[in-house]
Design a protein around this motif. Structure first.
Motif, PDB file in Angstrom:
ATOM      1  N   HIS A  63       0.826  -1.201   0.000  1.00 49.59           N
ATOM      2  CA  HIS A  63       0.000   0.000   0.000  1.00 49.59           C
ATOM      3  C   HIS A  63       0.865   1.257   0.000  1.00 49.59           C
ATOM      4  N   TYR A  64       1.871   1.255   0.868  1.00 50.35           N
ATOM      5  CA  TYR A  64       2.723   2.445   0.953  1.00 50.35           C
ATOM      6  C   TYR A  64       3.605   2.600  -0.279  1.00 50.35           C
ATOM      7  N   LEU A  65       3.977   1.472  -0.869  1.00 47.99           N
ATOM      8  CA  LEU A  65       4.767   1.546  -2.100  1.00 47.99           C
ATOM      9  C   LEU A  65       3.945   2.216  -3.192  1.00 47.99           C
ATOM     10  N   GLU A  66       2.684   1.841  -3.244  1.00 50.60           N
ATOM     11  CA  GLU A  66       1.769   2.450  -4.214  1.00 50.60           C
ATOM     12  C   GLU A  66       1.667   3.955  -3.966  1.00 50.60           C
ATOM     13  N   LEU A  67       1.502   4.294  -2.695  1.00 43.79           N
ATOM     14  CA  LEU A  67       1.408   5.708  -2.343  1.00 43.79           C
ATOM     15  C   LEU A  67       2.672   6.460  -2.743  1.00 43.79           C
ATOM     16  N   ALA A  68       3.809   5.810  -2.523  1.00 44.86           N
ATOM     17  CA  ALA A  68       5.078   6.464  -2.860  1.00 44.86           C
ATOM     18  C   ALA A  68       5.149   6.714  -4.360  1.00 44.86           C
ATOM     19  N   ASP A  69       4.658   5.747  -5.143  1.00 41.35           N
ATOM     20  CA  ASP A  69       4.673   5.919  -6.603  1.00 41.35           C
ATOM     21  C   ASP A  69       3.733   7.029  -7.027  1.00 41.35           C
ATOM     22  N   GLU A  70       2.546   7.014  -6.465  1.00 37.48           N
ATOM     23  CA  GLU A  70       1.568   8.057  -6.800  1.00 37.48           C
ATOM     24  C   GLU A  70       2.102   9.430  -6.433  1.00 37.48           C
ATOM     25  N   ASN A  71       2.770   9.437  -5.295  1.00 41.40           N
ATOM     26  CA  ASN A  71       3.317  10.650  -4.743  1.00 41.40           C
ATOM     27  C   ASN A  71       4.194  11.413  -5.706  1.00 41.40           C
ATOM     28  N   ARG A  72       4.992  10.692  -6.408  1.00 37.93           N
ATOM     29  CA  ARG A  72       6.009  11.380  -7.190  1.00 37.93           C
ATOM     30  C   ARG A  72       5.633  11.456  -8.655  1.00 37.93           C
ATOM     31  N   VAL A  73       4.630  10.710  -9.034  1.00 34.11           N
ATOM     32  CA  VAL A  73       4.266  10.718 -10.439  1.00 34.11           C
ATOM     33  C   VAL A  73       2.863  11.267 -10.584  1.00 34.11           C
ATOM     34  N   ARG A  74       2.749  12.227 -11.450  1.00 33.66           N
ATOM     35  CA  ARG A  74       1.423  12.728 -11.732  1.00 33.66           C
ATOM     36  C   ARG A  74       1.187  12.578 -13.226  1.00 33.66           C
ATOM     37  N   PRO A  75       0.204  11.796 -13.575  1.00 31.94           N
ATOM     38  CA  PRO A  75      -0.065  11.705 -14.998  1.00 31.94           C
ATOM     39  C   PRO A  75      -0.544  13.056 -15.478  1.00 31.94           C
ATOM     40  N   SER A  76      -0.002  13.479 -16.576  1.00 30.86           N
ATOM     41  CA  SER A  76      -0.332  14.812 -17.051  1.00 30.86           C
ATOM     42  C   SER A  76      -0.734  14.724 -18.517  1.00 30.86           C
ATOM     43  N   LEU A  77      -1.836  15.329 -18.817  1.00 27.02           N
ATOM     44  CA  LEU A  77      -2.340  15.287 -20.187  1.00 27.02           C
ATOM     45  C   LEU A  77      -1.443  16.091 -21.114  1.00 27.02           C
ATOM     46  N   ILE A  78      -1.247  15.553 -22.286  1.00 27.02           N
ATOM     47  CA  ILE A  78      -0.688  16.379 -23.345  1.00 27.02           C
ATOM     48  C   ILE A  78      -1.883  16.703 -24.223  1.00 27.02           C
ATOM     49  N   ARG A  79      -2.287  17.938 -24.191  1.00 25.34           N
ATOM     50  CA  ARG A  79      -3.469  18.307 -24.967  1.00 25.34           C
ATOM     51  C   ARG A  79      -3.161  18.245 -26.457  1.00 25.34           C
ATOM     52  N   ALA A  80      -4.067  17.617 -27.161  1.00 24.42           N
ATOM     53  CA  ALA A  80      -3.911  17.552 -28.603  1.00 24.42           C
ATOM     54  C   ALA A  80      -4.304  18.895 -29.203  1.00 24.42           C
ATOM     55  N   ALA A  81      -3.535  19.309 -30.173  1.00 30.42           N
ATOM     56  CA  ALA A  81      -3.875  20.560 -30.851  1.00 30.42           C
ATOM     57  C   ALA A  81      -5.096  20.322 -31.729  1.00 30.42           C
ATOM     58  N   ARG A  82      -5.917  21.332 -31.821  1.00 32.22           N
ATOM     59  CA  ARG A  82      -7.071  21.283 -32.691  1.00 32.22           C
ATOM     60  C   ARG A  82      -6.626  21.604 -34.109  1.00 32.22           C
ATOM     61  N   GLY A  83      -7.349  21.074 -35.057  1.00 32.50           N
ATOM     62  CA  GLY A  83      -6.997  21.311 -36.451  1.00 32.50           C
ATOM     63  C   GLY A  83      -7.053  22.792 -36.803  1.00 32.50           C
ATOM     64  N   VAL A  84      -6.266  23.147 -37.789  1.00 28.58           N
ATOM     65  CA  VAL A  84      -6.259  24.530 -38.261  1.00 28.58           C
ATOM     66  C   VAL A  84      -7.404  24.680 -39.268  1.00 28.58           C
ATOM     67  N   ILE A  85      -8.048  25.818 -39.253  1.00 23.90           N
ATOM     68  CA  ILE A  85      -9.069  26.085 -40.269  1.00 23.90           C
ATOM     69  C   ILE A  85      -8.497  27.095 -41.261  1.00 23.90           C
ATOM     70  N   TYR A  86      -8.455  26.672 -42.545  1.00 18.00           N
ATOM     71  CA  TYR A  86      -7.920  27.534 -43.593  1.00 18.00           C
ATOM     72  C   TYR A  86      -9.047  28.023 -44.499  1.00 18.00           C
ATOM     73  N   ASP A  87      -8.859  29.172 -45.095  1.00 18.58           N
ATOM     74  CA  ASP A  87      -9.825  29.614 -46.089  1.00 18.58           C
ATOM     75  C   ASP A  87      -9.465  28.972 -47.434  1.00 18.58           C
ATOM     76  N   ARG A  88     -10.192  29.304 -48.485  1.00 13.80           N
ATOM     77  CA  ARG A  88     -10.014  28.589 -49.743  1.00 13.80           C
ATOM     78  C   ARG A  88      -8.632  28.807 -50.345  1.00 13.80           C
ATOM     79  N   ASN A  89      -7.946  29.861 -49.907  1.00 14.66           N
ATOM     80  CA  ASN A  89      -6.609  30.131 -50.439  1.00 14.66           C
ATOM     81  C   ASN A  89      -5.503  29.712 -49.477  1.00 14.66           C
ATOM     82  N   GLY A  90      -5.868  29.047 -48.422  1.00 16.35           N
ATOM     83  CA  GLY A  90      -4.865  28.602 -47.466  1.00 16.35           C
ATOM     84  C   GLY A  90      -4.522  29.618 -46.402  1.00 16.35           C
ATOM     85  N   LYS A  91      -5.283  30.689 -46.316  1.00 18.45           N
ATOM     86  CA  LYS A  91      -5.058  31.650 -45.229  1.00 18.45           C
ATOM     87  C   LYS A  91      -5.653  31.093 -43.948  1.00 18.45           C
ATOM     88  N   VAL A  92      -4.954  31.342 -42.853  1.00 25.35           N
ATOM     89  CA  VAL A  92      -5.392  30.762 -41.576  1.00 25.35           C
ATOM     90  C   VAL A  92      -6.565  31.562 -41.005  1.00 25.35           C
TER      91      VAL A  92
END
Lengths: 401, 607
Positions: free
Chosen positions: B44-73
């Motif tokens: 139990h304490y080993l688990e706690l020790a692991d949780e303690n030092r590690v925090r899962p952290s999201l890497i947010r995915a970038a949203r797609g770029v929206i371009y106009d018909r000529n490729g302008k952002v």
């Protein structure tokens, strides 16, 4: 050299060695000042060992003669600390003597039992109450200064030492019990249930021991008085002391505050399991989770890196030293030596129990080091000095006065 | 022996045994607790020790770029620095005061954020988009702050701002109810809330990754855990749309900030939406992530409803623009016979006990179909409406695409309305209305309601020889991780049930509206190109008339159809037509359909 107590000295040396390794482990790995800490610890141990050898030489008489002057010097230094001491970690405990940083409360640990032993071994014919009163004065003077620093830990060591020494000096147990009851009443004063329970125990014990009416009445009245006074005194305590006492009673109260140390230390010790994570592989320690890990919480790191085996090796060595201390006290012919050896033994025992108890969540966090093992100057030298004096007393065990 | 009264040997033995027992007892206590911690609860304490030092952290995915018909952002994610505080570590007054001084932010506001996060059990986001100066001050004092971390976050940025607000929409953080379960979202993810962001949410949204961060005792992040590799985030797909940013911004500017209105520009040959503009507007950048309560209130309580996407979400009486549809119906039903001067306009038309006036008080005299459209004679349509009747008019309105959604790829499109007899019965009662409604409906007044998009599509279809396309914005996606391009939309057109002859007649009349000297849409003329159009002035029961102008160009083979609506703009010919003209002009220039000399002359005149 052959006059030294083999098992005790071996135990002390091993513990000092383990301390060095752990100081290296807790501070090692990255910084350049790492080796500095190990080296300075090594220098202090070496200095302490020289002191040990030196102090094991004198005769019994020497200790009796030097007791009061040493005690007086201690008191003067303690008073000086309050005036010119350096503040560290919220308390004034240090005084600068040339290049040495001296912690005078450590000096008091050595000299107070010395004086008490001299006093107790010469006063058998006086009334118990007079002995008790003067003993309280002897212990109370340095205690007063130390509490004012404030250094709750050292103060906590001196009180039980005095009680055990009195017991050893043949003050009746019942008397000591009567003296302790107001203290217990104080501790229990915060809850009516626990206080009532204590009072029942006190009454039962006094009845079974056949206490007279006057004693009975005095004890009960003083218990009630302290029980009423305590909440008032509580308000006078330092905020951090209150917090520490409270979180000891319930560490879950503030898991990121004062309870933090206890919880993290328990996680460290527990996660070591049977064999530990290996030297330098403690994760709790590696990520700076443990506060003051190379000083007060070094036992947590031992628990994490060497597991149950490691903690029991250390406890075993302490047990050996303390066991020998009681044995040496037993063989000494002079009451002075007997009481003093036991006094020093009790000091080390209390420090071990309080420190280890704190790191494994049995006792509150008081900031007491683990003797011989924790990083630090004064306490190591003081502990080695006490062992040295014990050697001297053992060497002169046949002497009777 | 001095001192103790010769102590009994046995007494001493007893005390020594007592001391030994006490020692053993104390050590057993310690050993017992160690057994409990290390042997019984070790895992139990080993688990706690692991949780303690590690925090899962999201890497947010970038949203797609929206371009106009000529490729302008149009929209893209930009890296921003978030200042985050963990209330479990840093929620105390000294820490917060220090942080507020570093951020130059109000302490009370910070506390509000902390308290809110605390109540939700979340990390408090103190600043969504910290400036470089703020970030460097915080980083400098990192060791003195507790529980404060700088996180790189992605922030949606709409470069053209308000010009694209309605068509692109905006994103916001997902709601608590949208997390977990069937939803692919995690707390703090952005979700499209309006416009294309919402319509193409599944395409634009990426897949979050995960990394494992080491933290120290006071909650400071130490960096990724070396022994556990991160799961990379997969960015969302890019979206290419048919919008032409230049045209969009021009239309936006022309409408002006002090007017309410709409502009729709379509490519009638494909249904491509070239511009879709709504005024008044808002800055979508201000709606991204943590918009203030007051800002929302202001947007929602504004009497002009800036959040509404007028070209598709608002319906208006079409006014004279609707005459085209009625004319088409009259031709198809054989009521209008071309070449015959069918109607004489005296400036008024009596039906029952009511007199319906023509907009031209003196009257248009003899009016044929061509003249009825070019000069927008009302009387012609009063009679035509009566002849057609409600049922036939309604049937043709539906056949020409009114009172139905166009199917554009945006949510909340309004269908509009062409009332039927049962609708009148329902709303006004069996005897609450009369045949007289036909008089009004025929000139696009009364209960008939259309969206600017429907009008733009209809006029475009006339110019495109009767083939009407579904307006569409999103056409192509590009997957950055696989480098795969996918065209997901092909133009879908259908032939309107109009004869070749009808279409020719309408086209001719529309050309006359702009090019004829009597035309109401003369202000939409572009030298060197023929423009066809129709003005409209719709009565508004709440105030000034709405000004309409619809057009396409070049008249012979249109590449653009446009609909301009200016709310309370007065006359379509004077308010809306000049706006349409500029839009047509820019597009024709871009398409290379403007004669070179004219282009030069135009620019010199502009200057």
């Amino acid at each position: 050299m052959r006059d030294l107590d083999g098992p005790m000295i071996i135990g002390v040396l091993l513990l000092c060695g383990i301390g060095l390794i752990m100081v290296h482990s807790t501070t090692g790995g990255s910084g350049s000042d790492t080796s500095d800490l190990v080296v300075s610890q090594l220098i202090r141990i070496a200095f302490g060992l020289v002191a040990l050898l030196f102090l094991s030489r004198p005769s019994l008489r020497f200790w009796q003669v030097i007791a009061y002057p040493a005690y007086s010097v201690t008191l003067i230094i303690l008073a000086l600390v309050l005036a010119v001491g350096e503040t560290r970690g919220g308390a004034i405990r240090w005084i600068t003597l040339g290049p040495l940083l001296l912690q005078p409360s450590e000096l008091a640990k050595v000299t107070t039992p010395l004086v008490l032993a001299v006093f107790l071994s010469g006063r058998s014919r006086e009334s118990t109450w007079r002995i008790l009163g003067l003993s309280a004065l002897i212990v109370g003077l340095p205690l007063f200064f130390i509490l004012f620093q404030p250094d709750l830990g050292t103060a906590m060591v001196l009180a039980p030492v005095a009680i055990v020494m009195l017991w050893w000096a043949e003050v009746p147990l019942l008397t000591l019990f009567s003296l302790m009851t107001p203290l217990l009443s104080m501790i229990c004063a915060f809850s009516l249930v626990s206080w009532s329970g204590l009072m029942i125990v006190v009454v039962v014990v006094l009845r079974r021991a056949g206490a007279g009416f006057s004693r009975f009445a005095t004890v009960i009245v003083s218990c009630i008085a302290t029980g009423l006074l305590t909440p008032y005194v509580w308000e006078l305590l330092e905020e951090y002391q209150k917090k520490r006492i409270l979180t000891f009673l319930n560490p879950g109260l503030d898991p990121r505050g004062s309870g933090w140390n206890v919880i993290q230390s328990k996680i460290a010790v527990g996660s070591g399991k049977i064999f530990g994570k290996g030297l330098m592989h403690g994760t709790q320690k590696g990520l700076a989770f443990l506060p003051e890990q190379h000083t007060d919480f070094i036992f947590s790191v031992i628990g994490e890196e060497f597991g149950w085996v490691g903690t029991h090796l250390v406890l075993g060595l302490f047990f050996l030293i303390l066991w020998r201390g009681i044995a040496i006290s037993g063989i000494c012919r002079s009451p002075f030596a007997r009481v003093l050896v036991l006094g020093y033994t009790v000091i080390i025992a209390v420090e071990v129990v309080v420190n280890v108890g704190m790191t494994i969540g049995l006792l509150p966090v008081t900031g007491l080091p683990l003797p011989f093992v924790s990083y630090g100057g004064s306490h190591i030298i003081a502990a080695l000095a006490m062992i040295g004096i014990v050697q001297s007393l053992k060497r002169n065990w046949k002497e009777t006065s | 022996m001095r001192g103790f009264a010769s102590p009994g040997e046995s007494d001493r033995e007893k005390r020594q045994a007592g001391a030994r027992a006490l020692l053993v007892l104390l050590f057993l206590l310690l050993s017992g607790q160690l057994f409990y911690l290390q042997i019984l609860k070790g895992d139990h304490y080993l688990e706690l020790a692991d949780e303690n030092r590690v925090r899962p952290s999201l890497i947010r995915a970038a949203r797609g770029v929206i371009y106009d018909r000529n490729g302008k952002v149009i929209a893209r994610d930009r890296a921003a620095s978030k200042i985050v505080l963990n209330p479990a570590y840093g929620a105390d007054s000294t820490n917060v005061r220090f942080l507020s001084s570093l951020l130059r932010a109000d302490e009370a506001t910070i506390w509000e954020k902390i308290d809110w996060a605390k109540s939700k059990g979340l990390m408090a986001i103190i600043d969504h988009d910290a400036s470089f100066a703020q970030v460097s001050r915080v980083e400098e004092q990192r060791d003195k702050l507790r529980g404060v971390t700088r996180r790189l976050s992605l922030r949606r940025r709409y470069l053209p701002g308000g010009a694209v607000a309605h068509v692109v929409g905006y994103v916001a953080e997902v709601l608590e109810a949208e997390i977990g379960g069937e939803y692919p979202y995690e707390r703090g993810d952005l979700i499209g809330r309006a416009g294309l962001e919402r319509r193409y949410e599944s395409l634009l949204r990426g897949k979050n990754g995960l990394e494992f961060i080491q933290v120290d005792a006071v909650g400071r992040e130490l960096g990724p855990l070396p022994e556990r590799s991160a799961i990379p985030a997969i960015p969302g797909r890019d979206l290419k749309v048919t919008i032409d940013l230049d045209l969009q911004e021009l239309a936006w500017d022309l409408l002006g900030s002090d007017r309410a209105g709409a502009v729709v520009a379509l490519d009638p040959r494909r249904g491509d939406v070239l511009a879709l503009v709504s005024r008044p507007t808002f800055d979508p950048n201000l709606l991204v992530g943590g918009v203030g309560h007051e800002f929302w209130e202001a947007l929602n309580s504004d009497s002009l409803f800036p959040l509404l996407n007028r070209p598709i979400q608002c319906t208006f009486p079409p006014g004279s623009v609707f005459k085209l549809a009625v004319a088409a119906a009259g031709l198809e039903e054989g009521i209008i016979v071309p070449g015959r001067k069918a109607v004489t306009c005296t400036g008024a038309f009596r039906f029952g006990d009511r007199v319906h006036k023509c907009w031209k008080r003196r009257g248009h005299g003899s009016v044929d179909l061509y003249k009825s459209i070019v000069e927008s004679c009302d009387v012609f349509y009063y009679q035509l409406g009566l002849s057609l009747g409600l049922e036939r008019m309604g049937s043709w309105a539906h056949r020409l695409g009114f009172a139905a959604k166009t199917g554009i790829d945006l949510f909340h499109e309004k269908a509009g309305l062409f009332p039927s007899a049962s609708w009148y019965n329902r709303n006004y009662g069996r005897y609450g209305w009369s045949r007289g409604v036909n008089v009004n409906l025929a000139i696009g007044q009364g209960e008939v309601l259309v969206t600017p998009l429907q009008i733009a599509r209809f006029i475009g279809a006339i110019g495109n020889n009767g083939i009407m396309f579904i307006p569409h914005i999103g056409v192509e996606s590009f997957d950055r991780s696989t480098e795969r391009r996918m065209v997901f939309w092909e133009p879908q057109g259908k032939k309107l049930p109009l004869s070749e002859k009808t279409i020719r007649l309408l086209q001719h009349a529309l050309l006359g509206v702009v090019e004829d000297e009597h035309g109401t849409g003369k202000r939409a003329r572009i030298p060197g190109v023929h423009v066809a159009g129709k003005t409209g002035t719709a009565q508004n029961p709440h105030g000034d008339d709405h000004a309409w102008f619809v057009a396409y160009a070049p008249a012979e083979d249109p590449v653009i159809s446009v609909c301009v609506l200016v709310e309370r703009g007065g006359h379509g010919g004077s308010t809306a037509a000049p706006i349409a003209r500029e839009i047509l002009h820019l597009w024709l220039k871009k398409e290379g359909l403007l004669p070179e000399s004219d282009a030069v002359r135009e620019t010199s005149r502009d200057a």
